[in-house]
Motif scaffolding. Structure first.
Motif: not given
Length: 201
Positions: A35-37, A39-44, A89-91
């Motif tokens: 659930y927390r992952n 919400g991570r943007s992964g936009t690096k 990337r997608s988390f």
């Protein structure tokens, strides 16, 4: 099983499946992390030498100058590309509905066993005043972090609690495992308990 309702003479009968489930730490951990992952943007993002802006002209002769270089976009030069460039990337982790519901059931059951689940008949506030909300919570003997769960979105409760960083408000449709795990006490209305049973049973 039965849940004690604050201020009521008779207890509330609830489903054993939802409020008396055996706790599974591994399942709860997996669902909370997923659930927390989500919400991570992964936009690096970084640029490789093929994506860096600049000329591709060969800047010196092939022989007699040491190392052979084609252009200044090579990673060893300032302003050049990155050797192993990071990309968006997608988390996200896959969690099916059965796992998600099972984790929420396990968390609610454990909160009840530890005495951290408080059931109240209602939580109505006529005015959106923080003092009114604190007055209602004072008699419940709660910890510092409190999660209030209502059957529907209540504007007065939301406005009264938004200045209090240690009190969160949500309705049943927005209930999530991270909020439940993070709270010291969870205050739920009787109508919310019925909706939760419909959702998780």
């Amino acid at each position: 099983m039965e849940l004690q309702v604050v201020g009521a003479k008779e207890p509330l009968s609830v489903s054993d499946t939802v409020f008396d489930r055996e706790f599974s730490g591994s399942l709860v951990h997996q669902v909370v992390v997923a659930y927390r992952n989500a919400g991570r943007s992964g936009t690096k993002a970084q640029k490789t030498r093929s994506e860096v802006r600049g000329t591709t002209k060969k800047f010196k002769k092939q022989k007699g100058g040491g190392a052979r270089h084609g252009d200044y976009r090579a990673p060893i030069f300032v302003g050049g590309g990155v050797t192993f460039a990071a990309k968006p990337r997608s988390f996200a982790q896959k969690v099916n509905k059965k796992m998600f519901r099972g984790a929420v059931q396990a968390i609610l059951s454990e909160l009840n066993r530890q005495g951290r689940l408080k059931v109240v008949t209602g939580f109505d506030i006529t005015e959106a005043k923080t003092q009114h909300l604190l007055g209602k919570l004072k008699d419940l003997d709660l910890g510092k972090k409190v999660l209030l769960v209502t059957e529907d979105v209540n504007q007065n409760i939301y406005l009264a609690a938004r200045n209090l960083p240690y009190i969160a408000v949500c309705d049943v449709s927005a209930l999530d495992p991270v909020s439940l795990v993070d709270a010291d006490h969870v205050v739920v209305t009787v109508e919310s308990i019925k909706k939760i049973e419909e959702w998780l049973a």
